[in-house]
Motif scaffolding. Structure first.
Motif, PDB file in Angstrom:
ATOM      1  N   GLY A  68       0.230 -11.120 -17.061  1.00 26.00           N
ATOM      2  CA  GLY A  68      -1.114 -10.560 -17.138  1.00 26.00           C
ATOM      3  C   GLY A  68      -1.557 -10.058 -15.775  1.00 26.00           C
ATOM      4  N   VAL A  69      -2.713  -9.446 -15.758  1.00 23.96           N
ATOM      5  CA  VAL A  69      -3.329  -8.981 -14.514  1.00 23.96           C
ATOM      6  C   VAL A  69      -4.799  -9.346 -14.567  1.00 23.96           C
ATOM      7  CG1 VAL A  69      -1.705  -7.077 -14.116  1.00 23.96           C
ATOM      8  CG2 VAL A  69      -3.777  -6.685 -15.450  1.00 23.96           C
TER       9      VAL A  69
ATOM     10  N   GLN B 168      -8.716  -9.024 -12.063  1.00 32.07           N
ATOM     11  CA  GLN B 168      -9.443  -8.618 -10.872  1.00 32.07           C
ATOM     12  C   GLN B 168     -10.633  -9.551 -10.736  1.00 32.07           C
ATOM     13  OE1 GLN B 168     -11.357  -4.786 -11.042  1.00 32.07           O
ATOM     14  NE2 GLN B 168     -11.764  -4.784  -8.862  1.00 32.07           N
ATOM     15  N   ARG B 169     -10.867 -10.057  -9.537  1.00 30.13           N
ATOM     16  CA  ARG B 169     -12.055 -10.874  -9.280  1.00 30.13           C
ATOM     17  C   ARG B 169     -13.030 -10.048  -8.477  1.00 30.13           C
ATOM     18  NH1 ARG B 169     -10.908 -16.905  -7.405  1.00 30.13           N
ATOM     19  NH2 ARG B 169     -13.059 -16.563  -6.748  1.00 30.13           N
ATOM     20  N   THR B 170     -14.217  -9.882  -9.028  1.00 29.16           N
ATOM     21  CA  THR B 170     -15.232  -9.101  -8.335  1.00 29.16           C
ATOM     22  C   THR B 170     -15.985  -9.930  -7.297  1.00 29.16           C
ATOM     23  OG1 THR B 170     -16.823  -9.533 -10.099  1.00 29.16           O
ATOM     24  CG2 THR B 170     -15.526  -7.493 -10.256  1.00 29.16           C
ATOM     25  N   ASP B 171     -15.920 -11.266  -7.394  1.00 28.70           N
ATOM     26  CA  ASP B 171     -16.629 -12.105  -6.419  1.00 28.70           C
ATOM     27  C   ASP B 171     -15.966 -12.081  -5.045  1.00 28.70           C
ATOM     28  OD1 ASP B 171     -14.435 -13.563  -7.455  1.00 28.70           O
ATOM     29  OD2 ASP B 171     -15.357 -15.457  -6.869  1.00 28.70           O
ATOM     30  N   ASN B 172     -14.643 -11.897  -5.009  1.00 27.68           N
ATOM     31  CA  ASN B 172     -13.963 -11.854  -3.717  1.00 27.68           C
ATOM     32  C   ASN B 172     -13.108 -10.594  -3.537  1.00 27.68           C
ATOM     33  OD1 ASN B 172     -11.702 -12.378  -5.256  1.00 27.68           O
ATOM     34  ND2 ASN B 172     -11.435 -14.455  -4.529  1.00 27.68           N
ATOM     35  N   ASN B 173     -13.315  -9.623  -4.421  1.00 21.29           N
ATOM     36  CA  ASN B 173     -12.644  -8.311  -4.319  1.00 21.29           C
ATOM     37  C   ASN B 173     -11.132  -8.415  -4.209  1.00 21.29           C
ATOM     38  OD1 ASN B 173     -15.076  -6.773  -4.424  1.00 21.29           O
ATOM     39  ND2 ASN B 173     -15.487  -7.462  -2.338  1.00 21.29           N
ATOM     40  N   THR B 174     -10.524  -9.084  -5.204  1.00 24.00           N
ATOM     41  CA  THR B 174      -9.075  -9.218  -5.206  1.00 24.00           C
ATOM     42  C   THR B 174      -8.476  -8.756  -6.533  1.00 24.00           C
ATOM     43  OG1 THR B 174      -9.217 -11.535  -5.919  1.00 24.00           O
ATOM     44  CG2 THR B 174      -9.004 -11.128  -3.542  1.00 24.00           C
ATOM     45  N   LEU B 175      -7.242  -8.292  -6.437  1.00 23.77           N
ATOM     46  CA  LEU B 175      -6.405  -7.943  -7.589  1.00 23.77           C
ATOM     47  C   LEU B 175      -5.339  -9.019  -7.711  1.00 23.77           C
ATOM     48  CD1 LEU B 175      -5.788  -4.164  -6.818  1.00 23.77           C
ATOM     49  CD2 LEU B 175      -7.320  -5.117  -8.548  1.00 23.77           C
ATOM     50  N   ARG B 176      -4.963  -9.338  -8.939  1.00 18.63           N
ATOM     51  CA  ARG B 176      -3.987 -10.395  -9.175  1.00 18.63           C
ATOM     52  C   ARG B 176      -2.966  -9.976 -10.227  1.00 18.63           C
ATOM     53  NH1 ARG B 176      -6.920 -15.378  -8.000  1.00 18.63           N
ATOM     54  NH2 ARG B 176      -8.372 -14.750  -6.400  1.00 18.63           N
ATOM     55  N   ALA B 177      -1.723 -10.196  -9.896  1.00 16.72           N
ATOM     56  CA  ALA B 177      -0.644 -10.049 -10.867  1.00 16.72           C
ATOM     57  C   ALA B 177      -0.224 -11.462 -11.232  1.00 16.72           C
ATOM     58  CB  ALA B 177       0.527  -9.278 -10.269  1.00 16.72           C
ATOM     59  N   ILE B 178      -0.273 -11.774 -12.524  1.00 18.68           N
ATOM     60  CA  ILE B 178       0.142 -13.096 -12.983  1.00 18.68           C
ATOM     61  C   ILE B 178       1.557 -12.942 -13.536  1.00 18.68           C
ATOM     62  CG2 ILE B 178      -0.310 -15.007 -14.542  1.00 18.68           C
ATOM     63  CD1 ILE B 178      -3.118 -12.664 -13.545  1.00 18.68           C
ATOM     64  N   VAL B 179       2.476 -13.665 -12.922  1.00 22.02           N
ATOM     65  CA  VAL B 179       3.888 -13.565 -13.274  1.00 22.02           C
ATOM     66  C   VAL B 179       4.374 -14.915 -13.785  1.00 22.02           C
ATOM     67  CG1 VAL B 179       4.316 -11.713 -11.611  1.00 22.02           C
ATOM     68  CG2 VAL B 179       4.637 -14.085 -10.901  1.00 22.02           C
ATOM     69  N   GLY B 180       5.536 -14.927 -14.414  1.00 19.53           N
ATOM     70  CA  GLY B 180       6.067 -16.177 -14.922  1.00 19.53           C
ATOM     71  C   GLY B 180       7.573 -16.244 -14.831  1.00 19.53           C
ATOM     72  N   ASN B 181       8.056 -17.483 -14.770  1.00 21.23           N
ATOM     73  CA  ASN B 181       9.507 -17.679 -14.863  1.00 21.23           C
ATOM     74  C   ASN B 181       9.915 -17.398 -16.318  1.00 21.23           C
ATOM     75  OD1 ASN B 181       8.679 -20.027 -16.231  1.00 21.23           O
ATOM     76  ND2 ASN B 181       9.867 -21.417 -14.952  1.00 21.23           N
TER      77      ASN B 181
ATOM     78  N   LYS C 281       0.552 -16.534  -9.424  1.00 12.64           N
ATOM     79  CA  LYS C 281      -0.514 -15.552  -9.256  1.00 12.64           C
ATOM     80  C   LYS C 281      -0.363 -14.964  -7.862  1.00 12.64           C
ATOM     81  CE  LYS C 281      -4.319 -16.321 -11.341  1.00 12.64           C
ATOM     82  NZ  LYS C 281      -5.599 -16.900 -11.751  1.00 12.64           N
ATOM     83  N   LEU C 282      -0.094 -13.654  -7.809  1.00 13.56           N
ATOM     84  CA  LEU C 282       0.070 -12.937  -6.552  1.00 13.56           C
ATOM     85  C   LEU C 282      -1.224 -12.184  -6.311  1.00 13.56           C
ATOM     86  CD1 LEU C 282       3.643 -11.601  -7.298  1.00 13.56           C
ATOM     87  CD2 LEU C 282       2.959 -13.786  -6.301  1.00 13.56           C
TER      88      LEU C 282
ATOM     89  N   ASP D 112      -5.374 -25.274 -22.051  1.00 11.31           N
ATOM     90  CA  ASP D 112      -4.313 -25.932 -21.285  1.00 11.31           C
ATOM     91  C   ASP D 112      -4.475 -25.683 -19.791  1.00 11.31           C
ATOM     92  OD1 ASP D 112      -2.105 -27.601 -20.902  1.00 11.31           O
ATOM     93  OD2 ASP D 112      -0.648 -25.993 -21.213  1.00 11.31           O
ATOM     94  N   TRP D 113      -5.721 -25.655 -19.323  1.00  9.62           N
ATOM     95  CA  TRP D 113      -6.060 -25.558 -17.905  1.00  9.62           C
ATOM     96  C   TRP D 113      -5.685 -24.216 -17.288  1.00  9.62           C
ATOM     97  CZ3 TRP D 113      -9.015 -29.655 -16.579  1.00  9.62           C
ATOM     98  CH2 TRP D 113      -8.887 -30.811 -17.349  1.00  9.62           C
ATOM     99  N   VAL D 114      -5.444 -23.186 -18.104  1.00  9.90           N
ATOM    100  CA  VAL D 114      -4.978 -21.891 -17.612  1.00  9.90           C
ATOM    101  C   VAL D 114      -6.017 -20.812 -17.889  1.00  9.90           C
ATOM    102  CG1 VAL D 114      -3.160 -20.123 -17.860  1.00  9.90           C
ATOM    103  CG2 VAL D 114      -2.566 -22.564 -17.949  1.00  9.90           C
ATOM    104  N   PHE D 115      -6.399 -20.073 -16.850  1.00  9.12           N
ATOM    105  CA  PHE D 115      -7.337 -18.953 -16.999  1.00  9.12           C
ATOM    106  C   PHE D 115      -6.677 -17.743 -17.643  1.00  9.12           C
ATOM    107  CE2 PHE D 115      -9.567 -21.238 -13.610  1.00  9.12           C
ATOM    108  CZ  PHE D 115     -10.891 -21.117 -14.007  1.00  9.12           C
ATOM    109  N   THR D 116      -5.417 -17.500 -17.335  1.00  7.70           N
ATOM    110  CA  THR D 116      -4.736 -16.285 -17.745  1.00  7.70           C
ATOM    111  C   THR D 116      -4.578 -16.185 -19.258  1.00  7.70           C
ATOM    112  OG1 THR D 116      -3.503 -16.204 -15.685  1.00  7.70           O
ATOM    113  CG2 THR D 116      -2.562 -14.995 -17.540  1.00  7.70           C
ATOM    114  N   ARG D 117      -4.905 -15.016 -19.752  1.00  7.96           N
ATOM    115  CA  ARG D 117      -4.612 -14.668 -21.138  1.00  7.96           C
ATOM    116  C   ARG D 117      -3.475 -13.653 -21.078  1.00  7.96           C
ATOM    117  NH1 ARG D 117     -10.730 -14.191 -22.089  1.00  7.96           N
ATOM    118  NH2 ARG D 117     -11.217 -16.280 -22.822  1.00  7.96           N
ATOM    119  N   PRO D 118      -2.312 -13.984 -21.623  1.00  6.32           N
ATOM    120  CA  PRO D 118      -1.208 -13.022 -21.548  1.00  6.32           C
ATOM    121  C   PRO D 118      -1.603 -11.667 -22.123  1.00  6.32           C
ATOM    122  CG  PRO D 118      -0.421 -15.160 -22.272  1.00  6.32           C
ATOM    123  CD  PRO D 118      -1.924 -15.243 -22.262  1.00  6.32           C
ATOM    124  N   ALA D 119      -1.238 -10.615 -21.383  1.00  7.33           N
ATOM    125  CA  ALA D 119      -1.524  -9.257 -21.825  1.00  7.33           C
ATOM    126  C   ALA D 119      -0.682  -8.936 -23.053  1.00  7.33           C
ATOM    127  CB  ALA D 119      -1.230  -8.268 -20.710  1.00  7.33           C
TER     128      ALA D 119
END
Length: 162
Positions: A40-41, A43-56, A79-80, A152-159
């Motif tokens: 998934g990917v 963006q946080r607007t509170d700290n102006n960051t982009l994130r790529a969520i990757v997995g094994n 999370k990069l 399960d304690w995870v914010f990411t929703r798989p794209a």
């Protein structure tokens, strides 16, 4: 082909030191994480960051099969994170700027039972300096994830992919 292009972009944007120190809780920086696939990917607007969520491979398989509540033991989510940067030739486009950190969640229900079955770790900047003065830093991570306890304690929703 799209995944290959994304992987190449991630590799060049996250040049890392090969022998980063482990996090204070003993979790090692996952080898080869720069080649992991996108889950998934965000963006946080509170700290102006982009994130790529990757997995094994375990995490990617679970995400593609919809087996994320709970995620299986052995799954590792990464999370990069980059600062937002405006594209110099396209004013309305945002692209990755300075690399901020790489953070990981390692699923092991028995080993990390006290933190919802997840081990947490983070490495700062391109030099991949471990985050935290001692192993108690994980309480900060775990507390932040409390709002998504039911996921399960995870914010990411798989794209969703075609």
């Amino acid at each position: 082909m799209r995944n290959a292009i994304v992987s190449i972009a991630l590799i060049s944007a996250t040049a890392t030191v090969l022998a980063a120190e482990p996090a204070p809780n003993g979790i090692a920086l996952p080898e080869g994480y720069q080649d992991w696939r996108i889950i998934g990917v965000s963006q946080r607007t509170d700290n102006n960051t982009l994130r790529a969520i990757v997995g094994n491979d375990t995490a990617v398989k679970a995400a593609r099969e919809g087996r994320t509540r709970p995620w299986p033991d052995g799954a590792i989510l990464g999370k990069l994170v980059w600062k937002n940067s405006k594209h110099e030739k396209w004013e309305t486009a945002i692209e990755p700027g300075a690399f901020v950190h790489a953070e990981f969640m390692v699923k092991d229900s028995a080993r990390y039972a006290a933190t919802g079955g997840w081990g947490f770790a983070r490495w700062l900047g391109l030099d991949q300096k471990p985050y935290g003065k001692d192993a108690t830093f994980v309480q900060e991570c775990f507390a932040c994830h409390t709002p998504v306890k039911d996921n399960d304690w995870v914010f990411t929703r798989p794209a969703k992919l075609p």
